[in-house]
Design a protein around this motif. Structure first.
Motif, mmCIF file in Angstrom:
data_model
loop_
_atom_site.group_PDB
_atom_site.id
_atom_site.type_symbol
_atom_site.label_atom_id
_atom_site.label_comp_id
_atom_site.label_asym_id
_atom_site.label_seq_id
_atom_site.Cartn_x
_atom_site.Cartn_y
_atom_site.Cartn_z
ATOM 1 N N ARG A 196 1.034 -1.127 -0.068
ATOM 2 C CA ARG A 196 0.114 0.031 -0.005
ATOM 3 C C ARG A 196 0.667 1.155 0.062
ATOM 4 N N ALA A 197 1.063 1.816 -1.106
ATOM 5 C CA ALA A 197 1.852 2.852 -1.251
ATOM 6 C C ALA A 197 1.237 4.211 -0.646
ATOM 7 N N LYS A 198 2.082 5.172 -0.054
ATOM 8 C CA LYS A 198 1.567 6.554 0.229
ATOM 9 C C LYS A 198 1.338 7.400 -0.775
ATOM 10 N N ASP A 199 1.819 7.202 -1.893
ATOM 11 C CA ASP A 199 1.746 8.194 -3.047
ATOM 12 C C ASP A 199 2.191 7.775 -4.284
ATOM 13 N N PHE A 200 2.310 8.346 -5.560
ATOM 14 C CA PHE A 200 2.635 7.784 -6.629
ATOM 15 C C PHE A 200 4.101 7.508 -6.666
ATOM 16 N N VAL A 201 4.719 8.469 -5.992
ATOM 17 C CA VAL A 201 6.319 8.491 -6.192
ATOM 18 C C VAL A 201 6.617 7.073 -5.218
ATOM 19 N N ASP A 202 5.833 6.978 -4.068
ATOM 20 C CA ASP A 202 6.276 5.657 -3.428
ATOM 21 C C ASP A 202 5.960 4.528 -4.089
ATOM 22 N N ASP A 223 7.626 -0.374 -7.091
ATOM 23 C CA ASP A 223 7.442 -1.054 -8.309
ATOM 24 C C ASP A 223 8.818 -1.453 -8.826
ATOM 25 N N LEU A 224 9.655 -0.373 -8.926
ATOM 26 C CA LEU A 224 10.831 -0.754 -9.495
ATOM 27 C C LEU A 224 11.888 -1.623 -8.563
ATOM 28 N N GLU A 225 11.732 -1.395 -7.118
ATOM 29 C CA GLU A 225 12.426 -2.426 -6.427
ATOM 30 C C GLU A 225 11.871 -3.843 -6.797
ATOM 31 N N PHE A 226 10.674 -3.947 -6.573
ATOM 32 C CA PHE A 226 10.064 -5.273 -6.839
ATOM 33 C C PHE A 226 10.392 -5.905 -8.180
ATOM 34 N N TRP A 227 10.550 -5.471 -9.241
ATOM 35 C CA TRP A 227 10.911 -6.050 -10.277
ATOM 36 C C TRP A 227 12.265 -6.078 -10.770
ATOM 37 N N GLN A 228 13.024 -5.304 -9.946
ATOM 38 C CA GLN A 228 14.674 -5.570 -9.899
ATOM 39 C C GLN A 228 15.012 -6.851 -8.853
#
Length: 66
Positions: A18-24, A29-34
C-alpha cells in the motif's frame, strides 16, 4: 502456461503493498521488479503481450459487429 494455471500461480505468489503516493508506488514497483529474475520478468512481459493481443482481438470483433 494456461490462463487457469497462471491465475492459480498468481494467487499463491501475489505480493501487495500500500503506497503512500505515486512516488512511493513507483519506487516500490521498481524495487520489486529489480528483485525478480530475468526469467520471471520475461514471463511477465510475455503474459502481458498475450493479454493485450486477446483484448485487441476482442475489440476488433466487437467493432466489426457494431
Amino acid at each position: 502456461m494456461s490462463l487457469k494455471s497462471r491465475s492459480a500461480f498468481r494467487r499463491k505468489a501475489i505480493v501487495a503493498y500500500r503506497a503512500k503516493d505515486f512516488v512511493d508506488a513507483e519506487r516500490w514497483d521498481l524495487e520489486f521488479w529489480q528483485q525478480q529474475s530475468p526469467a520471471v520478468r520475461l514471463s511477465a512481459l510475455v503474459a502481458i503481450r498475450q493479454d493485450i493481443a486477446k483484448v485487441a482481438g476482442s475489440r476488433a470483433k466487437f467493432e466489426k459487429v457494431h
